[in-house]
Design an enzyme around this catalytic site. Sequence first.
Site, PDB file in Angstrom:
ATOM      1  N   ASP B  60       0.817  -1.223   0.000  1.00 18.79           N
ATOM      2  CA  ASP B  60       0.000   0.000   0.000  1.00 18.79           C
ATOM      3  C   ASP B  60       0.846   1.268   0.000  1.00 18.79           C
ATOM      4  O   ASP B  60       2.039   1.229   0.300  1.00 18.79           O
ATOM      5  CB  ASP B  60      -0.880   0.025   1.253  1.00 18.79           C
ATOM      6  CG  ASP B  60      -2.063  -0.918   1.118  1.00 18.79           C
ATOM      7  OD1 ASP B  60      -2.285  -1.417   0.012  1.00 18.79           O
ATOM      8  OD2 ASP B  60      -2.744  -1.139   2.138  1.00 18.79           O
ATOM      9  N   TYR B 118       6.202  -9.745   7.143  1.00 19.01           N
ATOM     10  CA  TYR B 118       6.061  -8.309   7.355  1.00 19.01           C
ATOM     11  C   TYR B 118       6.471  -7.965   8.785  1.00 19.01           C
ATOM     12  O   TYR B 118       6.329  -8.776   9.695  1.00 19.01           O
ATOM     13  CB  TYR B 118       4.606  -7.875   7.171  1.00 19.01           C
ATOM     14  CG  TYR B 118       4.189  -7.635   5.744  1.00 19.01           C
ATOM     15  CD1 TYR B 118       4.439  -6.416   5.132  1.00 19.01           C
ATOM     16  CD2 TYR B 118       3.522  -8.614   5.016  1.00 19.01           C
ATOM     17  CE1 TYR B 118       4.042  -6.178   3.823  1.00 19.01           C
ATOM     18  CE2 TYR B 118       3.117  -8.383   3.696  1.00 19.01           C
ATOM     19  CZ  TYR B 118       3.389  -7.147   3.113  1.00 19.01           C
ATOM     20  OH  TYR B 118       2.994  -6.912   1.826  1.00 19.01           O
TER      21      TYR B 118
END
Lengths: 252, 252
Positions: B60, B118
């Site tokens: 994103d 992540y």
Amino acid sequence: MRNIKLIVEYDGTGYCGWQIQNPKIKSQNPKIKTVQGEIEGALKKLLGEKVNLVGSGRTDAGVHALAQVANFKTSSTLSLERIRKGLNGTLPGDISIKDASLAPDDFNARFDAKYKAYRYAIRNSSDAPAIGRFYCVHVRHPLNISLMRREGSSLLGRHDFSSFRLSGSSISDPVRTIKKLSVMKRASEVFIYIEADGFLYGMARSIAGTLIDIGRGKTGRGSIKRIMGSRRRAAAGPTAPANGLTLMRVAY
Amino acid sequence: MRNIKLIVEYDGTGYCGWQIQNPKIKSQNPKIKTVQGEIEGALKKLLGEKVNLVGSGRTDAGVHALAQVANFKTSSTLSLERIRKGLNGTLPGDISIKDASLAPDDFNARFDAKYKAYRYAIRNSSDAPAIGRFYCVHVRHPLNISLMRREGSSLLGRHDFSSFRLSGSSISDPVRTIKKLSVMKRASEVFIYIEADGFLYGMARSIAGTLIDIGRGKTGRGSIKRIMGSRRRAAAGPTAPANGLTLMRVAY
């Protein structure tokens, strides 16, 4: 009048250093931003009076600080917590007041500093870093860490550091005492920590630049002793870029 | 045609994410920058041909990557080293090509990805960070790390993660397997590591936001099981801001 001590973290990327420029330079370029100038401006707004903020020392343009120390005197009766929060509400995101405390009347952040610790950060890899690139310098050539450590230990103790001083300083005595100097490696990151009773103008970056040259193999064993003995800036390595340097701590 | 695999580090601060926006959005705002767009542009300059760069997945706007993986096919005969160096010479400082290697003809960075890891970074302190503020989020309230760990362990394994998915995704199957989830604390920094065989749209940030709420004491023990069971996004905590998130690794 209360004497208030601040602990200040700042990202130096956007600043011409800590200290407010003299009026002549400032008049030539009114856009010059300094950390001291921003905080004094925020204090004036908050307290309604102009204060004189004394830092432990100037840091150069682009140099960062995790814990710069500064003090100012004020007749305001605002609580310490409201001063800290009020400043953080006004200041830009690249300056953060970590603590505000009451100091003895005669406390002076500059003259009472006993030791300062700086960290110089290097990314030692074939590729330049993208993340955190404003907080370290990139050195492509592999560094010989053990040689940097061995040579760095020659800097320990009380010495004439004229070889590691840039011109433009008004202080005449070039003798300082380095208490600790360590070279740490973590994956591709290399950190040089230096703790001293004071730093000459450009000293931390000159030492970092010289140790990087040694690590790259440009000069061999005994370089530091030879450079220090010469008392000439030209004998040392280059001044490493400002963005790798962070003021970590000031001890009183 | 060679199939070339790139490892890419990027600072997502200045980008609208990895993936090139569809022409409609792009035509409304031609200034929109994406990481994929920058690299494709640099490849076109370097190779003299338009290539299609396939990333392991989109990240994103504002999300960072230490090691995003991408591949492209080219008829150019430039050496891998010259491709890597040529790209790094053209690309802006916030994108760095860490490696370029030859991949099997049928390698596809998106479809062959087996696991992704992540990291979500939090500065847990009363004051906001100045240094590194684009790489973490600031949480003022003290976090209960052991509760975050205990609740986080309920996410391990194969589950329907509908509660941790934002709308706007085209993928229908909400089942994923989380292999590892750890919460680490180092001084005032808290890191949430999540390793999974895939992430739904917004999943990493929704999990981070929910665990932060749990750490702050907004909801108690058993929250994660209850939230996961409900399969409703509204049951979970907020989506944590993009700048705290970094894609650490893609495994094939």
